[in-house]
Scaffold this active site. Structure first.
Site, mmCIF file in Angstrom:
data_model
loop_
_atom_site.group_PDB
_atom_site.id
_atom_site.type_symbol
_atom_site.label_atom_id
_atom_site.label_comp_id
_atom_site.label_asym_id
_atom_site.label_seq_id
_atom_site.Cartn_x
_atom_site.Cartn_y
_atom_site.Cartn_z
ATOM 1 N N GLY A 229 -3.047 -2.158 10.276
ATOM 2 C CA GLY A 229 -2.107 -1.434 11.109
ATOM 3 C C GLY A 229 -2.593 -0.139 11.734
ATOM 4 O O GLY A 229 -1.892 0.444 12.548
ATOM 5 N N ASP A 230 -3.800 0.318 11.357
ATOM 6 C CA ASP A 230 -4.259 1.604 11.905
ATOM 7 C C ASP A 230 -5.785 1.662 11.956
ATOM 8 O O ASP A 230 -6.396 2.634 11.516
ATOM 9 C CB ASP A 230 -3.713 2.751 11.065
ATOM 10 C CG ASP A 230 -3.807 4.100 11.781
ATOM 11 O OD1 ASP A 230 -4.037 4.110 13.018
ATOM 12 O OD2 ASP A 230 -3.654 5.136 11.115
ATOM 13 N N LEU A 231 -6.402 0.620 12.502
ATOM 14 C CA LEU A 231 -7.860 0.611 12.632
ATOM 15 C C LEU A 231 -8.258 1.455 13.846
ATOM 16 O O LEU A 231 -8.714 0.951 14.863
ATOM 17 C CB LEU A 231 -8.386 -0.823 12.757
ATOM 18 C CG LEU A 231 -8.289 -1.662 11.485
ATOM 19 C CD1 LEU A 231 -8.736 -3.088 11.752
ATOM 20 C CD2 LEU A 231 -9.124 -1.046 10.356
ATOM 21 N N ASN A 232 -8.062 2.762 13.686
ATOM 22 C CA ASN A 232 -8.375 3.650 14.797
ATOM 23 C C ASN A 232 -9.799 4.185 14.687
ATOM 24 O O ASN A 232 -10.519 3.918 13.726
ATOM 25 C CB ASN A 232 -7.327 4.776 14.913
ATOM 26 C CG ASN A 232 -7.396 5.778 13.778
ATOM 27 O OD1 ASN A 232 -8.455 6.282 13.415
ATOM 28 N ND2 ASN A 232 -6.236 6.086 13.195
#
Length: 377
Positions: A229-232
């Site tokens: 959900g947050d592979l930034n």
């Protein structure tokens, strides 16, 4: 970038422990003496990079850790934090470069502690996680090779979690109103005031309306999975696997921050990865094809999933930009970190809409097709 299970973005629950307090916490809860400590940036939790000193009789193990102090709102959901922690341990055992927890004195993965100087007696869930080597993707000049690897990682990670990860509390990942779940782009209506009245707001309103009409009705046809959900670009660490300065080859050396894990869809993960890999790129519209190719080398998208990709990437830009603007009003002292994405994010989102969905998708899909033919462009 976790923001609790409620639909509200974070409201004044971020921990604010001093370095001395954090050092005492590590000693009291984990039985380790800190020899060096420094704060790490964080959206709404508090993180410290710590180095511990061990005597010769101490058990073998890492000497560097991240002390993670979860905000008081999310700390009220121990089942969710436990699942996230167990997922990290599972992925590490599966060969992914994920952190693992150092157990507390009583053998637990985490401990609920009081701390800080704010009003009320707030409690924060505390974990000590192994420190992972590498530099964030945000700090390197990305090339096709690492973009492909990021896409491949996103698919492999979701596939492993969805097919092999089991835990009694895994149902806590059904986070219906979680503001960072990509299905909840329509919830941005409540926070769009933070943008004021301008062209940026007009584009976000357009994204929300198109999302309601074209994505939401199609969700039932997408394949479900567990999303990181947050592979930034700050949550993926890399190191160089070649000595070439002209054409460096990178490998992923760390995956950080599982606070936004939730049940979602495979296509959500690739859209999130595409959006964040665009942030620092000098040629942002070309990024999607390389990430998509890597993802589809593990999980090929269906025609319906591909058709939603443009709006899903636009939706994630909108989430990041709107929630950051809203949260910056609550935490003006943390504005610089909160607005990292906004520095280039607005420009990229506006460009996507100026160029248009058809042209952007054509570029993405042609690049991905070149990989399938064995000749990446």
């Amino acid at each position: 970038m976790s923001s609790g299970n409620d639909c509200k973005p974070q409201t004044l629950t971020k921990p604010a422990l001093g370095e001395k307090e954090a050092m005492e916490l590590v000693d009291r809860v984990f039985g380790l003496k800190v020899s060096w400590i420094r704060p790490l940036p964080s959206y709404d939790d508090q993180n410290f990079h710590v180095r511990v000193s061990r005597n010769k009789a101490a058990a073998e193990g890492a000497d560097e850790y991240v002390l993670k102090i979860t905000n008081s709102e999310d700390s009220q959901e121990p089942d969710l934090i436990e699942v996230q922690t167990q997922a990290m341990m599972f992925l590490s055992a599966e060969g992914f470069p994920s952190a693992t927890p150092y157990l507390t004195k009583d053998g637990s993965t985490m401990s609920l502690e009081s701390g800080g100087t704010g009003p009320g007696n707030k409690k924060y869930m505390v974990r000590l996680l192994t420190y992972l080597p590498g530099v964030p993707v945000a700090k390197i000049a990305t090339n096709a090779q690492i973009l492909y690897e990021v896409g491949k990682l996103a698919a492999s990670l979701d596939k492993a979690l969805s097919e092999k990860f089991h835990h009694p509390s895994v149902k806590s990942l059904h986070r219906g109103q979680f503001i960072w779940n990509l299905a909840n782009v329509p919830l941005l209506d409540q926070y769009i005031y933070a943008l004021g009245q301008n062209k940026h707001r007009e584009v976000v309103e357009q994204v929300i309306e198109q999302f309601k009409g074209k994505v939401i009705p199609k969700l039932s046809s997408f394949r479900t999975c567990i999303n990181h959900g947050d592979l930034n670009d700050h949550n993926i660490l890399v190191d160089s696997s070649s000595a070439s300065l002209e054409n460096p080859q990178y490998r992923v050396s760390g995956i950080l921050d599982f606070g936004d894990m939730s049940y979602g869809y495979y296509v959500f993960e690739v859209a999130i990865a595409v959006m964040y890999m665009m942030i620092e790129s000098p040629d942002p519209l070309s990024v999607g094809g390389h990430v998509l190719a890597g993802f589809e080398s593990v999980v090929p998208l269906t025609a319906e999933e591909r058709a939603a990709l443009f709006l899903l990437v636009s939706g994630r830009f909108s989430q990041s930009l709107v929630i950051a603007a809203h949260t910056a009003l609550l935490y003006p002292e943390n504005k610089e970190y909160l607005m990292i994405t906004a520095k280039t994010g607005w420009r990229h989102l506006m460009t996507m809409f100026e160029v248009g969905q058809d042209a952007v998708e054509k570029a993405w899909f042609e690049t991905a097709a070149a990989y399938a033919r064995g000749a990446p462009s």
